[in-house]
Each structure stands twice: as structure tokens, then as C-alpha cells.
Design an enzyme around this catalytic site. Sequence first.
Site, PDB file in Angstrom:
ATOM      1  N   THR A   1      -5.576 -11.021   3.568  1.00 33.72           N
ATOM      2  CA  THR A   1      -7.177 -10.651   3.139  1.00 33.72           C
ATOM      3  C   THR A   1      -7.814 -11.523   2.772  1.00 33.72           C
ATOM      4  O   THR A   1      -8.555 -10.991   2.688  1.00 33.72           O
ATOM      5  CB  THR A   1      -6.124 -10.084   1.712  1.00 33.72           C
ATOM      6  OG1 THR A   1      -5.666 -10.944   0.936  1.00 33.72           O
ATOM      7  CG2 THR A   1      -5.423  -9.180   1.904  1.00 33.72           C
TER       8      THR A   1
ATOM      9  N   LYS B   1       2.753  10.598  -0.414  1.00 33.83           N
ATOM     10  CA  LYS B   1       1.628  11.180   0.662  1.00 33.83           C
ATOM     11  C   LYS B   1       2.787  12.033   1.779  1.00 33.83           C
ATOM     12  O   LYS B   1       3.019  11.565   3.203  1.00 33.83           O
ATOM     13  CB  LYS B   1       1.611   9.638   1.214  1.00 33.83           C
ATOM     14  CG  LYS B   1       0.798   8.861   0.659  1.00 33.83           C
ATOM     15  CD  LYS B   1      -0.203   7.642   1.559  1.00 33.83           C
ATOM     16  CE  LYS B   1      -1.465   8.090   1.025  1.00 33.83           C
ATOM     17  NZ  LYS B   1      -2.559   6.725   1.774  1.00 33.83           N
TER      18      LYS B   1
ATOM     19  N   ASP C   1       1.147  -1.334  -0.053  1.00 33.64           N
ATOM     20  CA  ASP C   1       0.413  -0.005  -0.003  1.00 33.64           C
ATOM     21  C   ASP C   1       0.588   1.821  -0.319  1.00 33.64           C
ATOM     22  O   ASP C   1       0.417   1.887   0.811  1.00 33.64           O
ATOM     23  CB  ASP C   1      -0.753  -0.018   1.374  1.00 33.64           C
ATOM     24  CG  ASP C   1      -2.169  -1.045   1.515  1.00 33.64           C
ATOM     25  OD1 ASP C   1      -2.690  -1.908   0.460  1.00 33.64           O
ATOM     26  OD2 ASP C   1      -2.328  -1.813   2.355  1.00 33.64           O
TER      27      ASP C   1
ATOM     28  N   ASP D   1       1.976  14.681   2.034  1.00 28.68           N
ATOM     29  CA  ASP D   1       1.500  15.685   2.056  1.00 28.68           C
ATOM     30  C   ASP D   1       0.978  15.291   3.781  1.00 28.68           C
ATOM     31  O   ASP D   1       0.434  15.846   3.915  1.00 28.68           O
ATOM     32  CB  ASP D   1       0.253  15.830   0.753  1.00 28.68           C
ATOM     33  CG  ASP D   1      -0.286  14.045   0.672  1.00 28.68           C
ATOM     34  OD1 ASP D   1       0.677  13.940   0.132  1.00 28.68           O
ATOM     35  OD2 ASP D   1      -1.581  14.603   0.597  1.00 28.68           O
TER      36      ASP D   1
ATOM     37  N   GLY E   1       1.671   2.711  -2.543  1.00 28.42           N
ATOM     38  CA  GLY E   1       1.718   3.616  -3.840  1.00 28.42           C
ATOM     39  C   GLY E   1       1.584   3.312  -4.912  1.00 28.42           C
ATOM     40  O   GLY E   1       1.890   4.461  -5.905  1.00 28.42           O
TER      41      GLY E   1
ATOM     42  N   HIS F   1      -4.635  -1.704  -5.786  1.00 30.22           N
ATOM     43  CA  HIS F   1      -4.340  -0.738  -6.200  1.00 30.22           C
ATOM     44  C   HIS F   1      -5.186   0.096  -6.243  1.00 30.22           C
ATOM     45  O   HIS F   1      -5.889   0.109  -7.009  1.00 30.22           O
ATOM     46  CB  HIS F   1      -3.053  -1.146  -7.122  1.00 30.22           C
ATOM     47  CG  HIS F   1      -1.810  -1.986  -6.659  1.00 30.22           C
ATOM     48  ND1 HIS F   1      -0.847  -2.460  -7.427  1.00 30.22           N
ATOM     49  CD2 HIS F   1      -1.994  -2.936  -5.742  1.00 30.22           C
ATOM     50  CE1 HIS F   1      -0.019  -3.241  -7.240  1.00 30.22           C
ATOM     51  NE2 HIS F   1      -0.690  -3.260  -6.002  1.00 30.22           N
TER      52      HIS F   1
HETATM   53  P1  GDP Z   1      -0.640   0.857  -3.546  1.00 35.18           P
HETATM   54  O1  GDP Z   1      -1.834  -0.980  -3.212  1.00 35.18           O
HETATM   55  O2  GDP Z   1       0.563   0.658  -3.449  1.00 35.18           O
HETATM   56  O3  GDP Z   1      -1.637   0.477  -5.346  1.00 35.18           O
HETATM   57  O4  GDP Z   1      -1.964   1.429  -2.579  1.00 35.18           O
HETATM   58  P2  GDP Z   1      -2.822   2.059  -2.055  1.00 35.18           P
HETATM   59  O5  GDP Z   1      -3.095   2.080  -3.288  1.00 35.18           O
HETATM   60  O6  GDP Z   1      -3.677   0.671  -1.565  1.00 35.18           O
HETATM   61  O7  GDP Z   1      -2.885   2.836  -1.212  1.00 35.18           O
HETATM   62  C1  GDP Z   1      -2.170   3.994  -1.100  1.00 35.18           C
HETATM   63  C2  GDP Z   1      -3.120   5.380  -0.810  1.00 35.18           C
HETATM   64  O8  GDP Z   1      -2.542   6.171  -1.234  1.00 35.18           O
HETATM   65  C3  GDP Z   1      -3.792   5.332  -2.287  1.00 35.18           C
HETATM   66  O9  GDP Z   1      -6.128   5.211  -1.624  1.00 35.18           O
HETATM   67  C4  GDP Z   1      -3.603   6.161  -2.928  1.00 35.18           C
HETATM   68  O10 GDP Z   1      -5.039   6.513  -4.066  1.00 35.18           O
HETATM   69  C5  GDP Z   1      -3.918   7.084  -1.874  1.00 35.18           C
HETATM   70  N1  GDP Z   1      -2.090   8.207  -2.652  1.00 35.18           N
HETATM   71  C6  GDP Z   1      -1.086   7.160  -3.186  1.00 35.18           C
HETATM   72  N2  GDP Z   1      -0.499   8.238  -3.590  1.00 35.18           N
HETATM   73  C7  GDP Z   1      -0.467   9.434  -2.556  1.00 35.18           C
HETATM   74  C8  GDP Z   1       0.254  10.490  -2.230  1.00 35.18           C
HETATM   75  O11 GDP Z   1       0.843  11.101  -2.568  1.00 35.18           O
HETATM   76  N3  GDP Z   1      -0.717  11.523  -1.452  1.00 35.18           N
HETATM   77  C9  GDP Z   1      -1.542  10.998  -1.149  1.00 35.18           C
HETATM   78  N4  GDP Z   1      -2.855  12.274  -0.362  1.00 35.18           N
HETATM   79  N5  GDP Z   1      -2.332   9.670  -0.872  1.00 35.18           N
HETATM   80  C10 GDP Z   1      -1.969   8.563  -1.922  1.00 35.18           C
HETATM   81  P1  IMO Z   2      -1.222  -4.134  -1.899  1.00 38.25           P
HETATM   82  O1  IMO Z   2      -0.687  -5.235  -2.991  1.00 38.25           O
HETATM   83  C1  IMO Z   2      -1.082  -4.870   2.477  1.00 38.25           C
HETATM   84  C2  IMO Z   2      -0.312  -8.310   3.920  1.00 38.25           C
HETATM   85  C3  IMO Z   2      -1.915  -8.697   4.733  1.00 38.25           C
HETATM   86  C4  IMO Z   2      -1.232  -9.965   5.507  1.00 38.25           C
HETATM   87  C5  IMO Z   2      -0.156 -10.208   4.832  1.00 38.25           C
HETATM   88  C6  IMO Z   2      -0.477 -11.571   4.118  1.00 38.25           C
HETATM   89  O2  IMO Z   2      -2.045  -3.463  -2.183  1.00 38.25           O
HETATM   90  O3  IMO Z   2       0.276  -3.187  -1.337  1.00 38.25           O
HETATM   91  P2  IMO Z   2      -2.545 -12.328   2.349  1.00 38.25           P
HETATM   92  O4  IMO Z   2      -3.737 -12.417   1.806  1.00 38.25           O
HETATM   93  O5  IMO Z   2      -1.148 -12.417   1.126  1.00 38.25           O
HETATM   94  O6  IMO Z   2      -2.215 -13.788   2.580  1.00 38.25           O
HETATM   95  O7  IMO Z   2      -1.850 -11.705   3.553  1.00 38.25           O
HETATM   96  O8  IMO Z   2       0.265  -9.677   3.626  1.00 38.25           O
HETATM   97  N1  IMO Z   2      -0.860  -8.043   2.750  1.00 38.25           N
HETATM   98  C7  IMO Z   2      -1.197  -6.651   2.219  1.00 38.25           C
HETATM   99  N2  IMO Z   2      -1.073  -5.475   3.487  1.00 38.25           N
HETATM  100  N3  IMO Z   2      -1.179  -4.419   1.285  1.00 38.25           N
HETATM  101  C8  IMO Z   2      -0.703  -5.798   0.825  1.00 38.25           C
HETATM  102  O9  IMO Z   2      -1.250  -5.524  -1.136  1.00 38.25           O
HETATM  103  C9  IMO Z   2      -1.268  -6.494   0.971  1.00 38.25           C
HETATM  104  N4  IMO Z   2      -1.162  -8.208   0.494  1.00 38.25           N
HETATM  105  C10 IMO Z   2      -1.296  -8.840   0.960  1.00 38.25           C
HETATM  106  O10 IMO Z   2      -2.732  -8.097   5.167  1.00 38.25           O
HETATM  107  O11 IMO Z   2      -0.680  -9.449   6.291  1.00 38.25           O
HETATM  108 MG    MG Z   3      -2.867  -2.169  -1.843  1.00 39.10          MG
END
Ligand code: GDP
Ligand code: IMO
Ligand code: MG
Length: 419
Positions: free
Chosen positions: A123, A325, A9, A327, A11, A37
Site C-alpha cells: 500500500t 457480500k 477487505d 448479494d 468486510g 475498513h
Molecule cells: P475490511 O478491510 O475488511 O473492513 O473491508 P473493506 O471495507 O476494505 O471492503 C469491504 C467493502 O465491502 C466495503 O466497501 C463495504 O462497505 C462492503 N461490504 C461489506 N459487507 C458487504 C456486504 O455484505 N455486501 C456488499 N455488497 N458490500 C459489503
Molecule cells: P484491510 O485491513 C487488502 C496487501 C497489499 C500488499 C501486501 C503488503 O483493509 O483488510 P503492506 O502495505 O501491508 O506492506 O502491503 O498486503 N494488503 C492488503 N490487502 N486489505 C488490506 O487491509 C491490506 N493490507 C495490506 O495490497 O499486497
Molecule cells: Mg480494507
Amino acid sequence: MIIGAQWGDEGKGKIVDLLARDSDVVCRYNGGPGAGHTIVADGATFKLKHMPSGILWGKECVIGSGCVVDPAVFIDELDDLAGRGVSIDVVRLSAEAHMVMPWHVALDQASERRLGKLQIGTTRRGNGPAYADKAYRLGIRLQDLFDPKILRQKIEVALAEKNIWLERIYGVEPLELEELAERYEGHAQRLRPFLADTSLLVDRALKDGRQVLFEGAHGTLLDIDHGTYPFVTSSSTVAGGACTGIGIGPTRIDRVIGIAKAYVTRVGEGPFPTEIKGADQERVRELGAEFGTVTGRERRCGWLDLVALRYAVRLNGLTSLALTKLDVLSSFPELPVCVRYRLRDGTETADFPASQSDFHHAEPVYEILAGWGEPIDDASGFAELPDPARRYTEFVERELNVPVELIGTGAERERVLTR
Ligand code: GDP
Ligand code: IMO
Ligand code: MG
């Protein structure tokens, strides 16, 4: 290559979307339906599970053999994107990728319930059991969908064992062969047009001089080999995994960009040295909207951990970083940044501990940096950032000896500063 440098997560979706504009092919190399994502484009939010984040630009999108695919989730995602006007005929699925089957989901859920307080906090989308069966050679691959006799036989062999687990070990309902075979034959019809030899496709693209982007799921510390085992996911999330997950040699890779938040989040259980104590954790969560994309769970929030990030630089051979992030930290007067861990014996280390117990007991040693106390959303270049925000970024670069190439200042697609 775009790699999550923390616990997921970071970004990745947003940064891949940004770089995809100037790429020709975007490939996902690992992970399954537990990944989420997010891309915010022109006010619309897209939450992708299987689909590479290049899809919004209409780029050729590959889902490699290192991924596990839940056909029902994939088809829903296709339909959802098509319904929103996104072109889906650009998607190519590796015929070697394994499927997440209904028993994987049922087993993931039942096993977490049974573990109770000892659970991983997965998850619950079947990821772990699907990868386990792949290694156990009981997996069913996408290519198996196209021979109904083989498909039925494989489902039958798997069910003979899985139903015993479901019924006798976990006390839940068994699954039914006929119903499953029919359902998956239906999936076969939908998936057929998307299947391809994706390793060959990527090889040809590279030979033709086209730009290829690899998009990781999850994050470095969730890697099955090098992450914070057992609180990890079940695939190879690091740069080396991208080569096997696509079927391409490491000599073909030019750049490896790590994505890291300016702080850290973690979903699920497991040690987390810089987890914030007190009200600031809630504040970061609210300001950063830190709730899971797939599960909606609260993400645990911590201060930036440079020991863990240094480990990510090493494991992935990062050539640069995107710091996202930034900000979210704007309103904090002081920003602790973890530069070393203090171990149980009182010694301090800048290197990530190889022993699980050492990591479990590690205490963060912080350097306190000044905050900037003003919004940075409108900055259009690095030079426009307040001094302390620039110093924060430069501190990270100095400590890790890796340039910060991109800085996230908001969720919207255009909120990125490029250096
Ligand atoms: P990923 O799994 O790595 O693609 O990340 P996620 O999408 O699960 O989580 C990142 C969150 O942060 C999302 O809700 C994005 O819209 C948000 N995000 C990404 N970059 C930025 C940033 O620079 N600033 C802020 N405030 N939010 C961001
Ligand atoms: P993205 O791609 C954050 C974490 C789960 C748990 C562990 C194992 O959005 O960054 P799983 O279901 O994969 O067997 O869970 O890994 N986890 C994540 N945490 N972002 C993810 O994906 C994750 N994918 C798995 O919360 O701790
Ligand atoms: Mg994610």
C-alpha cells in the site's frame, strides 16, 4: 475476536461495527495506515485506517501495541471524524506502539519502484519498513514523543542510516532532522491526551465483565508467518497475534469469528489460484465495488476458495464465520467453489500447501453450485433467502465444519442476516 479470513477487505469494518453496538471496548491489534475498513451507516460512508470500527457507536476504542501508527494519518483521521460529529475522546493509543516515520513511507515507495516487476504491491504507506525497524530495534515508539531530547536523538540516529539508503541506494531526496524534530513535537501535543496503558485497560475491562472486541486488520493469508510470503503484510494478522498485539493472554478469548467474502479478492501481487478468468472477474469487481479503500487499486477477484478458508479456520481456531457480500453473487447462474487444489504431481489436497512453490502451481478443483438469480437485499432472515443461497451457505459450513453465523447482503449497516 474478529479476523479477516482471506486476503483482507472481507468486510471486517462492517461486522465489527455491527458487533460493537453490544460491546464496551473495541481494540485494533495489528496493522497500520495501509488498512482500510469501510462502514456505511445511515447513508454516510466512513473509511477508517487506524481507528477501530467501534468509534461510530462512541465505544472505548483501543489501538494496541501491535499496531504501527502514522501520527499525521491518525491526526487527520481524528479531525475528519470529529468534523463529522463523531466523538473522538474515546480513543486510547498504546504508548508501546511504534510510529510510521516519513522515512518508512519514502523507503516503502522507493523499494517498490526499484523492485519493478518483482514488487509486492504494498500500500506504500510505510507499513513494512516500520515493522522491520521495530524488529531491528531502530523503531521510535509513541512514548518517545514526550521527551523532546530523546525524540531528537532517536530521529538523528535513524536518519544517519536512512538518509544513506534514500540518497545512495534509491537516489531520492534525504530527510531533514530539524524539520522532522519540530514536526513530531507538534504531533506530540496532539497525541498526548490519547496515550494510555492499553493492556492494563483491556485487562481491567475484562475483569469488570465488560464486553471487549478485537478487530484485526488485513487478513489471514497476509500474515507475516503463515500467509503467502513474501506477498504478505508485515504484522501478525491471525488470532494469536491479537494476544500479543493487545497484551492479553489467550485464555481470555471466548470466540473467534472469521470474516470471509462469499468469493475472494486480493490486492497486490502474488499467487491466487481461484482468480477468475475472463469477463466474470470484471463483473464481480463492478458488482462488489472491488476497489481499494486506501489506494483505490482494482482488487483481483476470485471464486470462493475453501482450501484457503480451511487453513484460516485452522490458524485462527475460528469458532464461527461471517460470510459477507453474498448479494454480489446474486446474478451468476452457476458458482464455482474451490474444494481442493491439484498439485504439480497430479495429486489433490484439501489442505493448504506449506510450500510456496506448491501453492504457486496449485490448480483449483471446483464444485459447481447453483446460483439463485434474484436479488437478496430485502431478505430479513436466513429462511427468506432463495434455496440455492441457503445451500451455498450450508455447503461452506459442511466443508469447513464451522457454523456461518452472519451473512452479509449489502454494504449498509443493517444488511446482515444473523442466524
Ligand atoms: P475490511 O478491510 O475488511 O473492513 O473491508 P473493506 O471495507 O476494505 O471492503 C469491504 C467493502 O465491502 C466495503 O466497501 C463495504 O462497505 C462492503 N461490504 C461489506 N459487507 C458487504 C456486504 O455484505 N455486501 C456488499 N455488497 N458490500 C459489503
Ligand atoms: P484491510 O485491513 C487488502 C496487501 C497489499 C500488499 C501486501 C503488503 O483493509 O483488510 P503492506 O502495505 O501491508 O506492506 O502491503 O498486503 N494488503 C492488503 N490487502 N486489505 C488490506 O487491509 C491490506 N493490507 C495490506 O495490497 O499486497
Ligand atoms: Mg480494507
